[in-house]
Motif scaffolding. Structure first.
Motif, short mmCIF file in Angstrom:
data_model
loop_
_atom_site.label_atom_id
_atom_site.label_comp_id
_atom_site.label_asym_id
_atom_site.label_seq_id
_atom_site.Cartn_x
_atom_site.Cartn_y
_atom_site.Cartn_z
N GLU A 33 24.59 33.52 34.35
CA GLU A 33 23.80 33.15 33.17
C GLU A 33 24.43 31.96 32.45
O GLU A 33 23.72 31.05 31.99
CB GLU A 33 23.69 34.34 32.22
CG GLU A 33 22.73 35.40 32.70
CD GLU A 33 22.60 36.56 31.72
OE1 GLU A 33 21.66 37.36 31.88
OE2 GLU A 33 23.43 36.66 30.80
N LEU A 93 20.49 32.42 27.74
CA LEU A 93 20.70 33.73 28.37
C LEU A 93 21.95 34.39 27.82
O LEU A 93 21.98 35.58 27.54
CB LEU A 93 20.80 33.56 29.89
CG LEU A 93 19.53 33.06 30.57
CD1 LEU A 93 19.77 32.87 32.07
CD2 LEU A 93 18.37 34.02 30.35
N VAL A 182 14.74 34.28 37.88
CA VAL A 182 14.78 33.70 36.54
C VAL A 182 14.78 32.18 36.61
O VAL A 182 14.10 31.49 35.84
CB VAL A 182 16.04 34.17 35.78
CG1 VAL A 182 16.27 33.33 34.53
CG2 VAL A 182 15.90 35.64 35.39
N PHE A 257 10.61 39.75 33.04
CA PHE A 257 11.48 38.80 32.35
C PHE A 257 10.85 38.39 31.02
O PHE A 257 9.66 38.06 30.97
CB PHE A 257 11.71 37.55 33.21
CG PHE A 257 12.27 37.86 34.58
CD1 PHE A 257 13.64 38.02 34.76
CD2 PHE A 257 11.44 38.00 35.68
CE1 PHE A 257 14.16 38.30 36.02
CE2 PHE A 257 11.95 38.28 36.94
CZ PHE A 257 13.32 38.44 37.11
N ARG A 261 14.81 36.29 30.57
CA ARG A 261 15.84 37.32 30.55
C ARG A 261 15.28 38.59 31.17
O ARG A 261 14.25 39.11 30.73
CB ARG A 261 16.28 37.58 29.12
CG ARG A 261 17.47 38.53 28.97
CD ARG A 261 17.71 38.85 27.50
NE ARG A 261 17.79 37.64 26.70
CZ ARG A 261 18.86 36.89 26.60
NH1 ARG A 261 19.96 37.22 27.23
NH2 ARG A 261 18.86 35.80 25.85
N VAL A 301 16.90 40.02 21.03
CA VAL A 301 17.61 40.24 22.29
C VAL A 301 19.02 40.76 22.06
O VAL A 301 19.78 40.97 23.01
CB VAL A 301 17.67 38.93 23.13
CG1 VAL A 301 16.28 38.47 23.47
CG2 VAL A 301 18.43 37.84 22.37
N LYS A 307 22.43 43.08 27.00
CA LYS A 307 21.19 42.32 26.80
C LYS A 307 20.09 42.74 27.78
O LYS A 307 19.19 41.97 28.07
CB LYS A 307 21.47 40.81 26.89
CG LYS A 307 22.54 40.33 25.91
CD LYS A 307 22.70 38.83 25.94
CE LYS A 307 23.39 38.33 27.19
NZ LYS A 307 24.81 38.65 27.24
N HIS A 308 20.16 43.97 28.29
CA HIS A 308 19.11 44.48 29.18
C HIS A 308 17.91 45.00 28.40
O HIS A 308 16.86 45.23 28.98
CB HIS A 308 19.66 45.61 30.05
CG HIS A 308 20.39 45.12 31.25
ND1 HIS A 308 21.50 45.75 31.78
CD2 HIS A 308 20.20 44.04 32.04
CE1 HIS A 308 21.94 45.09 32.83
NE2 HIS A 308 21.17 44.05 33.00
#
Length: 603
Positions: A33, A93, A182, A257, A261, A301, A307-308
C-alpha cells in the motif's frame, strides 16, 4: 497496585505491532500500500518460507528523502496526514503512520530508498530496538526497497501462532491478489523461495484489464462476469458480478473496494445477499469484483487499525445503490447474454477428456416412459431422413422472436426438437444442443409474472380485526414512530401505545396469514441495522414463488412443439430465466465441440 509509568519505546511499538502485524500477509499489505501511495508503476514481491524468514518488496515510486528515513521508522510519523481535517477525507491507502514502526519492532528491517535516477540511495536498519537509526549510503535506483527478515524473532509468543509455510504464503498471495485488483495500472511480480509465480503486466485498457482479471480471478470468472456500472447521488458502483450459475461453495471470490481500499462491511454483504436472493441456490455464494467510488469525507476508514472495515455516513444510500445496481444487472441477463450452466453448479457429467464421468455412471434418475412423445412420432410413414428433417424445421406455428437487423439464424435457445421423459425439452440452436428443465423454466416465468402483477397494484394493507400487542424496546418503538411513512408503504400500520408497546393494526393483504409479530420484528430489526428493509417484499416473493411452483407445468406432461417453442421464447424474454425460484439452473448447453469430444470425433 503498581505505580503508573511510561512504557519504553520498544515495548510500546511491539504492543502496537499486535494491532497491525498479524502475520507476513499483514506486512505485505502495509508495504505494498505504501508503494502504491508513492506512485509506483512496478512492484516486486519476493517471499522466503511463506514470509516468515524473509519478505522483500521493491518499487519504483517517488522514494524517501535521506533526512526522512529515520522518521520513516518512528511511530506516528507519516507524509500523508498533516491536519485534523485530513482525517475527514483520507485519500491514501496508508495514513496512520504506525506500520513501518510496528513492523520494525518485531523484525530485522532494512529500508533502502532513492529519489534520483543515478542509483545513489540511502539505507536505514532496525532490529527490534528503539527507533534511533543510523542512515548509511547505499546504491539503489529510484524507488524504495523494504527487506523484512525473521518476523517475530524477538516475540516468540507471537511467532508460535504462525501457521505452516504453505498457509502463511496462501494468505500473503491473497493479499497481493487484492492489491493487484486495487491498482491495475501497476505491474506486479511475485516469487516464493526464488521461484517466480506471478508476472502481471499493467492494465491500461479494457482488454488488458480483462486479462488481469483473468489472471487474478481465473478465466472461468471472466467468462461468467457481467459488467456493472451505476451512479447516483455522487456514488459510483462499477466492476463485475458473476452469473448465478458461477456460484461458489465458499465466499472465496468476493472483492469489494471502497476508494481503492479492500473492505469487509456488513452493509455491503447484506446488499449483495439481497440482490442474489432470488437467483442463488441455497448454501452457495456469489462471486464479484466491485469498486465503490465515494466522497472520502462520506466514509470513515479509521475504524480499525488494519483498515479492513469502514463506516459509511449515508449507510442507507450505499446499501440502496449496491442492491439496485446488482439486482438490475442480474435481472437484465437473458439466455442470449448468459453463459451456460457452470459445471461446478450443475454437476459435470463429462470428465476432462470429454468422456462420461464414471462417478455418475448408473446414477441417472429413472422416469416413466411416456406413452407418446409429442412431436416425435417416428412410426408415421416416410423415411427416417424425412422425419428428422421435419423436426429440424422451424415450426410454422412457433411464436416468432423479434430479431435485430444484424441477428441471423435461430434464437438463443433455438427451436424445440422434442421432450425427454416428459421432463426436459431438447432444442437445437446455432451452437448445438439446448437442454431445458421445463418445470423449473416455467416456474420462473410464472413467478416473474406474479411479481409484475403485484408490483403494478402496489402493496394493499389489510386491517386486523383484533390488533396485536407487541412488546418491543424503546429504541424500536421510537423507530416505529419515525418510520411511519415507510411502514405504511409496506402495508404495515403500527400504533405506539406505551414506551415499549406497539399495536399491529394492519399487515400486507398477501401476507395476512403469515405471522404478523415475526414480520414486524424482522422489519424493525432491518431498519435498525441497515436503515432499510425488504422483509415484506421477500415474504411476498416467497409466497408467490410457492404459487408459481404449483402453477408451473408439471413433469410428465406432454407438450406439443408449439408449446415447447412458446416456453423457449418466454424464457428469452423473462428476467432471471437462467435460474428457477430456488436458484437451480433452468437450462444448459452442449456445443457441437462438447458432443464431438463425447463421441471422440476427430481423434
Amino acid at each position: 497496585m503498581a505505580r503508573i509509568h511510561l512504557l519504553d519505546a520498544r515495548l510500546a511499538n511491539q504492543i502496537a505491532a499486535g494491532e497491525v502485524v498479524e502475520r507476513p500477509a499483514s506486512v505485505a499489505k502495509e508495504l505494498i500500500e505504501n508503494a502504491i501511495d508513492a506512485g509506483a508503476r512496478a512492484i516486486d514481491v519476493q517471499v522466503e518460507q511463506g514470509g516468515i524468514a524473509g519478505l522483500r518488496i521493491r518499487d519504483d515510486g517517488d522514494g524517501i528523502a535521506r533526512e526522512d528515513l529515520p522518521l520513516a521508522l518512528a511511530r506516528h510519523a507519516t507524509s500523508k496526514i498533516h491536519h485534523l481535517d485530513d482525517l475527514e477525507a483520507v485519500a491514501t491507502l496508508g495514513f496512520r503512520g504506525e506500520a513501518l514502526a510496528s513492523i520494525a519492532s518485531v523484525s530485522r528491517l532494512t529500508l533502502t530508498s532513492s529519489q534520483v535516477e543515478e542509483g545513489v540511495g540511502w539505507a536505514v536498519r532496525s532490529e527490534g530496538r528503539d527507533m534511533s537509526a543510523v542512515v548509511e549510503p547505499s546504491r539503489h535506483p529510484r524507488g524504495t526497497t523494504v527487506d523484512v527478515r525473521d518476523l517475530f524473532f524477538n516475540t516468540p509468543a507471537r511467532r508460535k501462532f504462525l501457521r505452516s509455510e504453505t498457509t502463511e504464503f496462501g494468505h500473503l498471495e491473497e493479499t497481493v491478489r487484492r492489491l493487484a485488483l486495487v491498482a491495475p495500472q501497476v505491474s506486479f511480480s511475485l516469487s516464493h523461495n526464488q521461484r517466480q509465480l506471478w508476472q502481471l503486466k499493467p492494465a491500461h485498457d479494457e482488454l488488458s484489464l480483462k486479462r488481469r482479471l483473468s489472471q487474478v480471478c481465473g478465466p472461468a470468472f471472466v467468462a461468467a462476469a457481467q459488467p456493472v456500472s451505476i451512479e447516483s447521488a455522487g456514488i459510483h458502483l462499477h466492476g463485475w458480478i458473476a452469473l448465478p450459475t458461477f456460484s461458489r461453495a465458499q465466499a472465496d471470490l468476493q472483492y469489494f473496494f471502497v476508494n481503492g481500499r479492500h473492505v469487509r462491511d456488513k452493509t455491503v454483504s447484506h446488499a449483495v445477499r439481497q440482490a442474489y436472493a432470488d437467483v442463488l441456490f441455497h448454501g452457495r455464494h456469489p462471486a464479484f469484483v466491485l469498486y465503490l467510488d465515494i466522497d472520502p469525507a462520506a466514509v470513515d476508514v479509521n475504524v480499525h487499525p488494519t483498515k479492513h472495515e469502514v463506516r459509511f455516513r449515508e449507510q442507507r444510500s450505499v446499501h440502496d445503490i449496491i442492491y439496485r445496481g446488482l439486482h438490475r444487472a442480474l435481472a437484465s441477463v437473458r439466455p442470449q447474454d448468459a453463459a451456460p450452466v457452470h459445471h461446478e453448479t450443475a454437476g459435470a457429467w463429462l470428465d476432462a477428456s470429454g468422456s462420461v464421468s464414471p462417478a455418475l455412471a448408473g446414477e441417472m434418475p429413472q422416469y416413466a416412459a411416456p406413452t407418446h412423445q409429442a412431436g416425435l412420432d417416428w412410426s408415421a410413414g416416410g423415411s427416417a431422413r424425412e422425419a428428422f428433417a421435419e423436426y429440424l424445421r422451424v415450426p410454422a406455428t412457433a411464436p416468432a422472436m423479434a430479431m435485430s437487423d444484424d441477428q441471423a439464424g435461430p434464437p438463443p435457445l433455438g427451436y424445440a426438437l422434442g421432450q425427454l421423459h416428459g421432463v426436459y425439452i431438447l432444442a437445437q440452436n446455432a451452437e448445438g444442443l439446448i437442454l431445458v428443465d421445463m418445470h423449473a423454466a416455467h416456474e420462473r416465468i410464472v413467478y416473474e409474472r406474479l411479481k409484475r402483477a403485484q408490483g403494478g397494484e402496489g402493496i394493499v394493507a389489510q386491517p386486523l380485526l383484533v390488533p396485536i400487542s407487541l412488546a418491543v424496546s424503546q429504541r424500536e418503538a421510537d423507530l416505529a414512530e419515525t418510520s411511519e411513512a415507510a411502514l405504511t408503504e409496506m402495508g404495515i400500520a403500527l400504533q405506539r401505545v406505551g414506551p415499549e408497546t406497539l399495536l399491529i393494526r394492519a399487515v400486507p393483504s398477501l401476507l395476512a396469514q403469515a405471522g404478523a409479530e415475526a414480520l414486524v420484528r424482522d422489519v424493525l430489526s432491518d431498519l435498525l441495522t441497515h436503515g432499510q428493509t425488504r422483509r415484506v417484499e421477500e415474504q411476498r416473493n416467497e409466497l408467490m414463488a410457492t404459487m408459481a411452483c404449483h402453477g408451473a407445468v408439471r413433469a410428465n406432461r406432454q407438450l406439443s412443439l408449439t408449446e415447447m417453442n412458446a416456453l423457449l421464447r418466454d424464457m428469452e424474454a423473462t428476467e432471471r430465466s437462467g435460474q428457477c425460484n430456488h436458484g437451480r439452473p433452468t437450462w444448459t448447453r452442449l456445443t457441437m465441440a462438447d458432443l464431438d469430444r463425447l463421441f471422440m470425433r476427430g481423434r
